[in-house]
Design an enzyme around this catalytic site. Sequence first.
Site, PDB file in Angstrom:
ATOM      1  N   THR A   9       0.018   0.338   6.657  1.00 25.56           N
ATOM      2  CA  THR A   9       0.216  -0.677   5.622  1.00 25.56           C
ATOM      3  C   THR A   9       0.357  -2.010   6.352  1.00 25.56           C
ATOM      4  OG1 THR A   9       2.613  -0.434   5.654  1.00 25.56           O
ATOM      5  CG2 THR A   9       1.432   0.890   4.045  1.00 25.56           C
ATOM      6  N   GLY A  10       0.164  -3.092   5.626  1.00 27.45           N
ATOM      7  CA  GLY A  10       0.292  -4.412   6.238  1.00 27.45           C
ATOM      8  C   GLY A  10      -1.018  -5.168   6.160  1.00 27.45           C
ATOM      9  N   THR A  30       0.882  -1.179   0.000  1.00 25.18           N
ATOM     10  CA  THR A  30       0.000   0.000   0.000  1.00 25.18           C
ATOM     11  C   THR A  30       0.910   1.216   0.000  1.00 25.18           C
ATOM     12  OG1 THR A  30      -1.645  -1.138   1.349  1.00 25.18           O
ATOM     13  CG2 THR A  30      -1.702   1.256   1.452  1.00 25.18           C
ATOM     14  N   GLY A  49      -4.363  -5.707   6.549  1.00 25.78           N
ATOM     15  CA  GLY A  49      -5.432  -4.765   6.858  1.00 25.78           C
ATOM     16  C   GLY A  49      -6.473  -5.279   7.829  1.00 25.78           C
ATOM     17  N   VAL A  81     -12.067  -6.268   1.201  1.00 29.22           N
ATOM     18  CA  VAL A  81     -11.600  -4.899   1.407  1.00 29.22           C
ATOM     19  C   VAL A  81     -10.743  -4.874   2.667  1.00 29.22           C
ATOM     20  CG1 VAL A  81     -12.324  -2.536   1.906  1.00 29.22           C
ATOM     21  CG2 VAL A  81     -13.625  -3.917   0.275  1.00 29.22           C
ATOM     22  N   GLY A  82      -9.580  -4.245   2.566  1.00 24.53           N
ATOM     23  CA  GLY A  82      -8.683  -4.155   3.718  1.00 24.53           C
ATOM     24  C   GLY A  82      -8.904  -2.861   4.487  1.00 24.53           C
ATOM     25  N   ASP A  83      -7.874  -2.433   5.177  1.00 23.27           N
ATOM     26  CA  ASP A  83      -7.981  -1.244   6.037  1.00 23.27           C
ATOM     27  C   ASP A  83      -7.852   0.079   5.276  1.00 23.27           C
ATOM     28  OD1 ASP A  83      -5.328  -1.997   5.436  1.00 23.27           O
ATOM     29  OD2 ASP A  83      -4.553  -0.807   7.102  1.00 23.27           O
TER      30      ASP A  83
END
Length: 312
Positions: A224-225, A173, A227, A202-204
């Site tokens: 990042t990472g 990200t 999520g 969907v992530g963070d």
Amino acid sequence: MHTNSHLNPVIIASENGRGGAVAAMELLRRGGSAIDAAELAARITEDDPEEHSVGFSGLPNLLGQVELDASLMNGRTLETGAVAGVQEYGNVISLARAVMEELPHVLLVGRGAERFAGEMGQKPADQRTFASLDYWRTRFTETGVELTGAELRHIVTRLTQPLHLEDRVPHGTVNYLVRDTHGDLASAVSTSGHAWKYPGRVGDSPIIGAGNYCDNRYGAVACTGSGELAIRVSTARSLILYLKMGMSLDAAGLECLAEIVQLNPRVGQYMNIVAMTPDGQHAGFSTVPGKHYLYYTGEMTEPVLGERVTNG
Ligand code: ASP
């Protein structure tokens, strides 16, 4: 209200944000706003075909499609916009900004976001490149698209929950935190999420409060990472809240890392955080050692790597 003060501009970014940071600093030096600089920086990363975790040439989902997520936040007004699960449009950060400015909503997903992109004059285009498809081919043959739902769920579980670190799923990200010369803050986050994610995952990054938060009074934070971890403990807004309650930047970041660790992350899951306070202090945090972030202030000639504080 703007003050007339002329502060040193500051940009904090994830390690892959060098190109965007350089362009955004030029804009800030000419008196550009934090929100314009944050959007510009993310667009540059989105357009970079060599960056496979953001925008054009992003990582493919389980079906070989590139699905993009992005959000941005204006620290002066607390206005925010986000999009998720967008196919065929690469500059999702600008779409997120259009959601913020043109609609009474903060988050659009999938088909509705794509329809809105067309209305905003964006041209649809295949965001996959040979490289992004290659990420998919290394895991699936062309017949992968014929798999049943149960088989897809089995595959995604196996691929995204590796038993060994070396089987880690590719993901990434870009984060940008910006302070302009008026002291206004803005934050932008853009991603293609995890490779081989289940379609619609969907992530963070587009979840305000999880992967992105910004408030002129306390600071700006982005992640990042993995999520799923930041969503479960609302990492970005939590860090801001800890600052509001009087913690130092380091203490607030470490508290957020501790909350992530308490979730008992699976093998390969981790979280990185970047944060900045209104006075321009900045820090990076990570649940794994050896990670870096970028910082670039008005009197510097180029972005420089800083070490992320870790509890891992
Ligand atoms: N946080 C992103 C997501 O979960 C991926 C990443 O930053 O590596 O979608």
